[in-house]
Design an enzyme around this catalytic site. Structure first.
Site, PDB file in Angstrom:
ATOM      1  N   HIS A   2      -2.132  -5.456   1.459  1.00 28.40           N
ATOM      2  CA  HIS A   2      -3.414  -6.121   1.221  1.00 28.40           C
ATOM      3  C   HIS A   2      -3.143  -7.537   0.753  1.00 28.40           C
ATOM      4  CE1 HIS A   2      -7.388  -7.079  -0.380  1.00 28.40           C
ATOM      5  NE2 HIS A   2      -6.730  -7.619  -1.383  1.00 28.40           N
ATOM      6  N   LYS A  13       0.826  -1.212   0.000  1.00 31.70           N
ATOM      7  CA  LYS A  13       0.000   0.000   0.000  1.00 31.70           C
ATOM      8  C   LYS A  13       0.864   1.268   0.000  1.00 31.70           C
ATOM      9  CE  LYS A  13      -4.063  -2.150   2.143  1.00 31.70           C
ATOM     10  NZ  LYS A  13      -5.079  -2.020   3.217  1.00 31.70           N
ATOM     11  N   PHE A  18     -15.503   3.878   7.038  1.00 34.78           N
ATOM     12  CA  PHE A  18     -14.109   4.102   6.666  1.00 34.78           C
ATOM     13  C   PHE A  18     -13.878   4.132   5.160  1.00 34.78           C
ATOM     14  CE2 PHE A  18     -14.556  -0.518   7.410  1.00 34.78           C
ATOM     15  CZ  PHE A  18     -14.039  -1.040   6.226  1.00 34.78           C
ATOM     16  N   GLU A  25      -9.642 -10.382  -7.754  1.00 33.06           N
ATOM     17  CA  GLU A  25      -8.633  -9.328  -7.549  1.00 33.06           C
ATOM     18  C   GLU A  25      -7.460  -9.478  -8.516  1.00 33.06           C
ATOM     19  OE1 GLU A  25      -7.713  -9.484  -3.373  1.00 33.06           O
ATOM     20  OE2 GLU A  25      -9.706  -8.764  -2.805  1.00 33.06           O
ATOM     21  N   ARG A  31      -1.794 -14.140   4.088  1.00 31.61           N
ATOM     22  CA  ARG A  31      -2.521 -13.498   5.201  1.00 31.61           C
ATOM     23  C   ARG A  31      -1.746 -13.674   6.514  1.00 31.61           C
ATOM     24  NH1 ARG A  31      -6.984 -10.195   4.109  1.00 31.61           N
ATOM     25  NH2 ARG A  31      -7.657 -10.667   6.211  1.00 31.61           N
ATOM     26  N   TYR A  65     -12.464  -2.067  -3.708  1.00 28.05           N
ATOM     27  CA  TYR A  65     -13.004  -2.220  -2.351  1.00 28.05           C
ATOM     28  C   TYR A  65     -14.535  -2.093  -2.333  1.00 28.05           C
ATOM     29  CZ  TYR A  65      -8.435  -2.237  -0.016  1.00 28.05           C
ATOM     30  OH  TYR A  65      -7.184  -2.578   0.447  1.00 28.05           O
ATOM     31  N   THR A  82      -5.553  -7.159  10.444  1.00 25.14           N
ATOM     32  CA  THR A  82      -5.806  -5.838   9.850  1.00 25.14           C
ATOM     33  C   THR A  82      -5.300  -4.724  10.752  1.00 25.14           C
ATOM     34  OG1 THR A  82      -7.828  -6.821   8.951  1.00 25.14           O
ATOM     35  CG2 THR A  82      -7.630  -4.413   8.819  1.00 25.14           C
ATOM     36  N   ARG A 112       2.338  -6.326   9.082  1.00 24.63           N
ATOM     37  CA  ARG A 112       1.563  -5.235   9.686  1.00 24.63           C
ATOM     38  C   ARG A 112       2.072  -4.897  11.082  1.00 24.63           C
ATOM     39  NH1 ARG A 112      -4.256  -7.143   7.180  1.00 24.63           N
ATOM     40  NH2 ARG A 112      -4.412  -5.585   5.531  1.00 24.63           N
ATOM     41  N   ASN A 150      -2.194   0.419   6.714  1.00 24.79           N
ATOM     42  CA  ASN A 150      -1.672  -0.852   7.221  1.00 24.79           C
ATOM     43  C   ASN A 150      -0.836  -1.663   6.232  1.00 24.79           C
ATOM     44  OD1 ASN A 150      -3.765  -1.590   5.607  1.00 24.79           O
ATOM     45  ND2 ASN A 150      -4.889  -2.751   7.142  1.00 24.79           N
TER      46      ASN A 150
HETATM   47  N1  UDP Z   1     -10.028  -0.430   7.031  1.00 30.10           N
HETATM   48  C1  UDP Z   1     -10.119   0.789   7.698  1.00 30.10           C
HETATM   49  N2  UDP Z   1     -10.819   0.830   8.875  1.00 30.10           N
HETATM   50  C2  UDP Z   1     -11.416  -0.253   9.413  1.00 30.10           C
HETATM   51  C3  UDP Z   1     -11.322  -1.492   8.740  1.00 30.10           C
HETATM   52  C4  UDP Z   1     -10.620  -1.539   7.554  1.00 30.10           C
HETATM   53  O1  UDP Z   1      -9.593   1.788   7.218  1.00 30.10           O
HETATM   54  O2  UDP Z   1     -12.022  -0.144  10.489  1.00 30.10           O
HETATM   55  C5  UDP Z   1      -9.270  -0.491   5.766  1.00 30.10           C
HETATM   56  C6  UDP Z   1      -7.881  -1.115   5.970  1.00 30.10           C
HETATM   57  O3  UDP Z   1      -6.945  -0.461   5.117  1.00 30.10           O
HETATM   58  C7  UDP Z   1      -8.131  -2.547   5.552  1.00 30.10           C
HETATM   59  C8  UDP Z   1      -9.120  -2.373   4.395  1.00 30.10           C
HETATM   60  O4  UDP Z   1      -9.958  -1.307   4.838  1.00 30.10           O
HETATM   61  O5  UDP Z   1      -6.938  -3.201   5.181  1.00 30.10           O
HETATM   62  C9  UDP Z   1      -9.962  -3.579   4.075  1.00 30.10           C
HETATM   63  O6  UDP Z   1     -10.570  -4.047   5.257  1.00 30.10           O
HETATM   64  P1  UDP Z   1     -10.706  -5.609   5.571  1.00 30.10           P
HETATM   65  O7  UDP Z   1     -11.597  -5.740   6.765  1.00 30.10           O
HETATM   66  O8  UDP Z   1     -11.095  -6.320   4.310  1.00 30.10           O
HETATM   67  O9  UDP Z   1      -9.234  -6.012   6.049  1.00 30.10           O
HETATM   68  P2  UDP Z   1      -8.018  -6.778   5.345  1.00 30.10           P
HETATM   69  O10 UDP Z   1      -8.591  -7.896   4.508  1.00 30.10           O
HETATM   70  O11 UDP Z   1      -7.257  -5.758   4.530  1.00 30.10           O
HETATM   71  O12 UDP Z   1      -7.196  -7.290   6.507  1.00 30.10           O
END
Ligand code: UDP
Length: 142
Positions: free
Chosen positions: A117, A11, A59, A128, A87, A51, A93, A104, A114
């Site tokens: 992705h 990112k 958010f 994706e 992952r 997204y 996250t 992370r 963070n």
């Molecule tokens: N995100 C955020 N606030 C939140 C949750 C998610 O800004 O409370 C953002 C963050 O950058 C995250 C992305 O949205 O990586 C996608 O969220 P997801 O829950 O899919 O998490 P990921 O799969 O990236 O761990």
């Protein structure tokens, strides 16, 4: 374990901090192969489409602002159980909940900013990968 492909994004925060090599190296050291790779600047429409499942969440606008704030590196990782392994390498996250030594935990600033992705299921990975790469841009590597 099944051979899988997954979509990874370094990112804008991590690109800004000069962490491209450090993060790619973690994938390689874990035995995942980089079979496609490019650096791009996402448009707002591209970030919103990527997204789309989060549209309407509080958010969402901030996430699109962040993801378009600078270039990202997108790559396809290939290997046994690649989706789950990526992952695991990324961690949770929220960096406060991410296991020590994960991308992370080491590099993310917050639950929003963070560093990385990774696709979360085979269905997401297929969508994706196709979102960013033509079939001819993905290489078979033994
Ligand atoms: N995100 C955020 N606030 C939140 C949750 C998610 O800004 O409370 C953002 C963050 O950058 C995250 C992305 O949205 O990586 C996608 O969220 P997801 O829950 O899919 O998490 P990921 O799969 O990236 O761990």
């Amino acid at each position: 374990m099944p051979e899988q492909q997954t979509l990874s994004i370094i990112k804008p925060d991590a690109v800004r901090k000069n962490l491209i090599g450090a993060i790619e190296s973690r994938f390689e050291q874990a035995g995942l192969k980089i079979v496609a790779l490019k650096m791009i600047q996402l448009s707002r429409a591209q970030a919103e489409g990527f997204y789309a499942e989060h549209q309407g969440k509080p958010f969402f606008e901030g996430l699109v602002d962040f993801m378009t704030s600078g270039p990202v590196c997108v790559q396809v990782l290939s290997g046994d159980n690649a989706i789950t392994r990526n992952r695991e390498l990324m961690g949770a996250t929220n960096p406060e909940e991410a296991a020590p030594g994960t991308i992370r935990a080491d590099y993310a600033e917050s639950v929003s900013i963070n560093a990385a992705h990774g696709s979360d299921s085979p269905e997401s990975a297929a969508r994706e990968i196709a979102y960013f790469f033509e079939p001819g841009e993905i290489f078979a590597r033994s």
